[in-house]
Design a protein around this motif. Sequence first.
Motif, PDB file in Angstrom:
ATOM      1  N   VAL A 197      -6.735   4.775  -4.525  1.00 47.15           N
ATOM      2  CA  VAL A 197      -5.664   5.561  -5.134  1.00 47.15           C
ATOM      3  C   VAL A 197      -5.879   5.612  -6.642  1.00 47.15           C
ATOM      4  O   VAL A 197      -6.133   4.581  -7.279  1.00 47.15           O
ATOM      5  CB  VAL A 197      -4.274   4.949  -4.820  1.00 47.15           C
ATOM      6  CG1 VAL A 197      -3.161   5.805  -5.397  1.00 47.15           C
ATOM      7  CG2 VAL A 197      -4.083   4.743  -3.327  1.00 47.15           C
ATOM      8  N   PHE A 198      -5.757   6.824  -7.201  1.00 53.00           N
ATOM      9  CA  PHE A 198      -5.945   7.041  -8.633  1.00 53.00           C
ATOM     10  C   PHE A 198      -4.803   7.881  -9.182  1.00 53.00           C
ATOM     11  O   PHE A 198      -4.191   8.673  -8.458  1.00 53.00           O
ATOM     12  CB  PHE A 198      -7.249   7.817  -8.894  1.00 53.00           C
ATOM     13  CG  PHE A 198      -8.488   7.085  -8.494  1.00 53.00           C
ATOM     14  CD1 PHE A 198      -9.191   6.326  -9.399  1.00 53.00           C
ATOM     15  CD2 PHE A 198      -8.954   7.168  -7.186  1.00 53.00           C
ATOM     16  CE1 PHE A 198     -10.342   5.654  -9.026  1.00 53.00           C
ATOM     17  CE2 PHE A 198     -10.103   6.505  -6.801  1.00 53.00           C
ATOM     18  CZ  PHE A 198     -10.807   5.743  -7.727  1.00 53.00           C
ATOM     19  N   ASP A 199      -4.562   7.745 -10.485  1.00 50.27           N
ATOM     20  CA  ASP A 199      -3.699   8.676 -11.188  1.00 50.27           C
ATOM     21  C   ASP A 199      -4.507   9.963 -11.335  1.00 50.27           C
ATOM     22  O   ASP A 199      -5.615   9.939 -11.885  1.00 50.27           O
ATOM     23  CB  ASP A 199      -3.317   8.112 -12.556  1.00 50.27           C
ATOM     24  CG  ASP A 199      -2.417   9.046 -13.325  1.00 50.27           C
ATOM     25  OD1 ASP A 199      -2.898  10.129 -13.745  1.00 50.27           O
ATOM     26  OD2 ASP A 199      -1.247   8.688 -13.533  1.00 50.27           O
ATOM     27  N   ALA A 200      -3.993  11.062 -10.853  1.00 47.05           N
ATOM     28  CA  ALA A 200      -4.757  12.317 -10.831  1.00 47.05           C
ATOM     29  C   ALA A 200      -5.039  12.864 -12.225  1.00 47.05           C
ATOM     30  O   ALA A 200      -6.042  13.547 -12.428  1.00 47.05           O
ATOM     31  CB  ALA A 200      -4.024  13.367 -10.004  1.00 47.05           C
ATOM     32  N   GLN A 201      -4.202  12.567 -13.198  1.00 46.67           N
ATOM     33  CA  GLN A 201      -4.402  13.097 -14.543  1.00 46.67           C
ATOM     34  C   GLN A 201      -5.362  12.248 -15.374  1.00 46.67           C
ATOM     35  O   GLN A 201      -6.185  12.772 -16.105  1.00 46.67           O
ATOM     36  CB  GLN A 201      -3.056  13.199 -15.282  1.00 46.67           C
ATOM     37  CG  GLN A 201      -2.142  14.243 -14.683  1.00 46.67           C
ATOM     38  CD  GLN A 201      -2.745  15.637 -14.742  1.00 46.67           C
ATOM     39  OE1 GLN A 201      -3.264  16.054 -15.773  1.00 46.67           O
ATOM     40  NE2 GLN A 201      -2.698  16.350 -13.632  1.00 46.67           N
ATOM     41  N   THR A 202      -5.245  10.930 -15.268  1.00 45.91           N
ATOM     42  CA  THR A 202      -6.040  10.045 -16.137  1.00 45.91           C
ATOM     43  C   THR A 202      -7.259   9.452 -15.439  1.00 45.91           C
ATOM     44  O   THR A 202      -8.107   8.859 -16.096  1.00 45.91           O
ATOM     45  CB  THR A 202      -5.174   8.876 -16.649  1.00 45.91           C
ATOM     46  OG1 THR A 202      -4.811   8.048 -15.529  1.00 45.91           O
ATOM     47  CG2 THR A 202      -3.933   9.382 -17.370  1.00 45.91           C
ATOM     48  N   ALA A 203      -7.327   9.550 -14.142  1.00 44.38           N
ATOM     49  CA  ALA A 203      -8.372   8.942 -13.316  1.00 44.38           C
ATOM     50  C   ALA A 203      -8.285   7.420 -13.292  1.00 44.38           C
ATOM     51  O   ALA A 203      -9.201   6.752 -12.823  1.00 44.38           O
ATOM     52  CB  ALA A 203      -9.769   9.388 -13.752  1.00 44.38           C
ATOM     53  N   ALA A 204      -7.183   6.863 -13.772  1.00 45.03           N
ATOM     54  CA  ALA A 204      -7.000   5.403 -13.728  1.00 45.03           C
ATOM     55  C   ALA A 204      -6.728   4.983 -12.290  1.00 45.03           C
ATOM     56  O   ALA A 204      -5.923   5.586 -11.573  1.00 45.03           O
ATOM     57  CB  ALA A 204      -5.834   4.993 -14.615  1.00 45.03           C
ATOM     58  N   ARG A 205      -7.427   3.935 -11.879  1.00 45.01           N
ATOM     59  CA  ARG A 205      -7.236   3.410 -10.520  1.00 45.01           C
ATOM     60  C   ARG A 205      -5.874   2.728 -10.445  1.00 45.01           C
ATOM     61  O   ARG A 205      -5.482   2.002 -11.338  1.00 45.01           O
ATOM     62  CB  ARG A 205      -8.337   2.404 -10.212  1.00 45.01           C
ATOM     63  CG  ARG A 205      -8.343   1.928  -8.773  1.00 45.01           C
ATOM     64  CD  ARG A 205      -9.500   0.982  -8.520  1.00 45.01           C
ATOM     65  NE  ARG A 205     -10.762   1.663  -8.489  1.00 45.01           N
ATOM     66  CZ  ARG A 205     -11.344   2.146  -7.388  1.00 45.01           C
ATOM     67  NH1 ARG A 205     -10.733   2.014  -6.232  1.00 45.01           N
ATOM     68  NH2 ARG A 205     -12.505   2.734  -7.434  1.00 45.01           N
ATOM     69  N   ILE A 206      -5.149   2.971  -9.357  1.00 46.87           N
ATOM     70  CA  ILE A 206      -3.850   2.336  -9.112  1.00 46.87           C
ATOM     71  C   ILE A 206      -4.125   1.054  -8.340  1.00 46.87           C
ATOM     72  O   ILE A 206      -4.594   1.088  -7.197  1.00 46.87           O
ATOM     73  CB  ILE A 206      -2.909   3.259  -8.302  1.00 46.87           C
ATOM     74  CG1 ILE A 206      -2.758   4.627  -8.956  1.00 46.87           C
ATOM     75  CG2 ILE A 206      -1.572   2.585  -8.064  1.00 46.87           C
ATOM     76  CD1 ILE A 206      -2.073   4.645 -10.293  1.00 46.87           C
TER      77      ILE A 206
END
Length: 156
Positions: free
Chosen positions: A77-86
């Motif tokens: 799972v990632f933040d779609a805007q920042t590509a940061a992994r959740i």
Amino acid sequence: MVVRAWLRRAGGVIVAMMLAIGTAVADDGYRQADGLAVYLGLVPAAVVRGHPTAHSESTMHGGAGTGRHQQHIVVAVFDAQTAARIENARVSATIGGLGHVGQQTVELDPMRIENTVTYGGFITLPGNDRYEIAVTVIVPARSRPVSVTFSSAHVQ
């Protein structure tokens, strides 16, 4: 746009590698909803059973069962805007076959591999069928869960 392209490319490579060795084939393995990018992969549980008993993956999720149709489900799972992994979510999957009665729900455990967190667990796909896999992601800072649905064909 660059972030989305990177997410699709990176996730696609991971999912493609996982699916190449599996008997269950998920559609494109990527969904985006409510600002989250969710990737799904399925790997036969036999791959996990093949690890030596001293290997950490041999006992994850309580160990792989011996059933013939067991799969290891993996979700990133990632933040779609920042590509940061959740990495702090609660993730579950509900699986139902179109030709089978009933469904199963499994809470997916966080798995730290190579300093990244994905979520996984074991599921049973009891026979040749097309399965719907509904993934629900609960992120602590969000007011509501995010759900996405994948389709997967399982052939013996």
